[in-house]
Design a protein around this motif. Structure first.
Motif, PDB file in Angstrom:
ATOM      1  N   CYS A   6     -42.381   9.152  -1.768  1.00 45.63           N
ATOM      2  CA  CYS A   6     -41.795  10.308  -2.446  1.00 45.63           C
ATOM      3  C   CYS A   6     -40.271  10.221  -2.395  1.00 45.63           C
ATOM      4  N   ARG A  22     -46.804   8.907 -13.866  1.00 44.24           N
ATOM      5  CA  ARG A  22     -45.643   9.758 -14.156  1.00 44.24           C
ATOM      6  C   ARG A  22     -45.943  11.230 -13.914  1.00 44.24           C
ATOM      7  N   ASP A  23     -47.223  11.591 -13.880  1.00 40.85           N
ATOM      8  CA  ASP A  23     -47.623  12.974 -13.615  1.00 40.85           C
ATOM      9  C   ASP A  23     -47.878  13.234 -12.135  1.00 40.85           C
ATOM     10  N   ARG A  25     -47.683  13.890  -8.174  1.00 41.62           N
ATOM     11  CA  ARG A  25     -46.837  14.691  -7.287  1.00 41.62           C
ATOM     12  C   ARG A  25     -47.127  14.306  -5.845  1.00 41.62           C
ATOM     13  N   ALA A  31     -43.184  17.397  -4.886  1.00 42.03           N
ATOM     14  CA  ALA A  31     -42.188  16.881  -5.826  1.00 42.03           C
ATOM     15  C   ALA A  31     -42.825  15.798  -6.700  1.00 42.03           C
ATOM     16  N   HIS A  32     -42.291  15.617  -7.908  1.00 44.12           N
ATOM     17  CA  HIS A  32     -42.758  14.528  -8.763  1.00 44.12           C
ATOM     18  C   HIS A  32     -42.416  13.198  -8.098  1.00 44.12           C
ATOM     19  N   THR A  35     -39.227  10.439 -11.517  1.00 44.10           N
ATOM     20  CA  THR A  35     -38.360  11.368 -12.244  1.00 44.10           C
ATOM     21  C   THR A  35     -37.596  10.681 -13.368  1.00 44.10           C
ATOM     22  N   GLN A  37     -35.152   8.780 -12.813  1.00 40.85           N
ATOM     23  CA  GLN A  37     -33.786   8.673 -12.292  1.00 40.85           C
ATOM     24  C   GLN A  37     -33.785   7.818 -11.023  1.00 40.85           C
ATOM     25  N   VAL A  39     -33.015   6.870  -7.189  1.00 37.75           N
ATOM     26  CA  VAL A  39     -33.039   7.679  -5.969  1.00 37.75           C
ATOM     27  C   VAL A  39     -31.912   7.208  -5.058  1.00 37.75           C
ATOM     28  N   GLU A  78     -29.192   4.118 -14.658  1.00 37.25           N
ATOM     29  CA  GLU A  78     -30.009   5.319 -14.885  1.00 37.25           C
ATOM     30  C   GLU A  78     -30.913   5.125 -16.097  1.00 37.25           C
ATOM     31  N   GLU A  85     -39.617   2.727 -14.744  1.00 34.27           N
ATOM     32  CA  GLU A  85     -40.601   3.519 -14.008  1.00 34.27           C
ATOM     33  C   GLU A  85     -41.852   3.680 -14.861  1.00 34.27           C
ATOM     34  N   ARG A  89     -39.494   1.251  -8.713  1.00 36.57           N
ATOM     35  CA  ARG A  89     -38.713   2.364  -8.138  1.00 36.57           C
ATOM     36  C   ARG A  89     -37.270   1.892  -8.079  1.00 36.57           C
TER      37      ARG A  89
END
Length: 149
Positions: A6, A22-23, A25, A31-32, A35, A37, A39, A78, A85, A89
């Motif tokens: 996570c 992508r869905d 959690r 949290a997803h 995202t 983005q 990390v 980004e 993704e 990651r």
């Protein structure tokens, strides 16, 4: 099953094959898991993602705020996150804020990209690149490196 760390709480989560990750959690903090983005990580966070993501590659951008090419590449990195993704990651490690972590990676120039799969380094390169170049380099490196499980 694959295991994904996570980005919010660093808990390891198993995600079943065949479902859209992508869905997904986090089972601990909700949290997803993805995202689109990169990390931000410190040394322990880098280790957790590098060794805890199984079935997904990990790409780190080692950068510093004073580095012009690093700042130029940041939006490209980004954009690459959105392209790569959930199979990869993307992480960002600030070498100025976390010099000990950068030193353990043996980074000699920044920006530096290091790619791991299942905790094993499979490729690295230095220098700025655009999103398409980052994505292409990652996909080619993953295709050349045999999967470990």
């Amino acid at each position: 099953m694959r295991q994904i760390v996570c980005p919010a709480c660093r808990a390891a989560n198993r995600t079943p094959e065949g479902r859209d990750p992508r869905d997904a959690r986090c089972g601990k903090c909700r949290a997803h898991l993805f995202t689109g983005q990169p990390v931000e990580v410190d040394g322990p966070g880098l280790d957790r993602h590098r060794n805890g993501n199984l079935g997904a590659a990990v790409l780190v951008d080692v950068w510093a705020p004073w580095c012009g090419p690093c700042r130029t590449m940041a939006p490209q990195f980004e954009a690459a996150a959105a392209q790569l993704e959930p199979g990869v990651r993307l992480l960002k490690l600030d070498a100025e804020a976390h010099p000990e972590a950068a030193a353990t990676l043996r980074v000699s120039g920044i920006p530096a990209l290091i790619l791991w799969r299942d905790g094993r380094e499979i490729a690295r390169r230095a220098g700025a690149s655009d999103a398409a170049g980052i994505s292409r380099w990652v996909r080619e490196a993953l295709a050349r490196a045999p999967a470990t499980h």
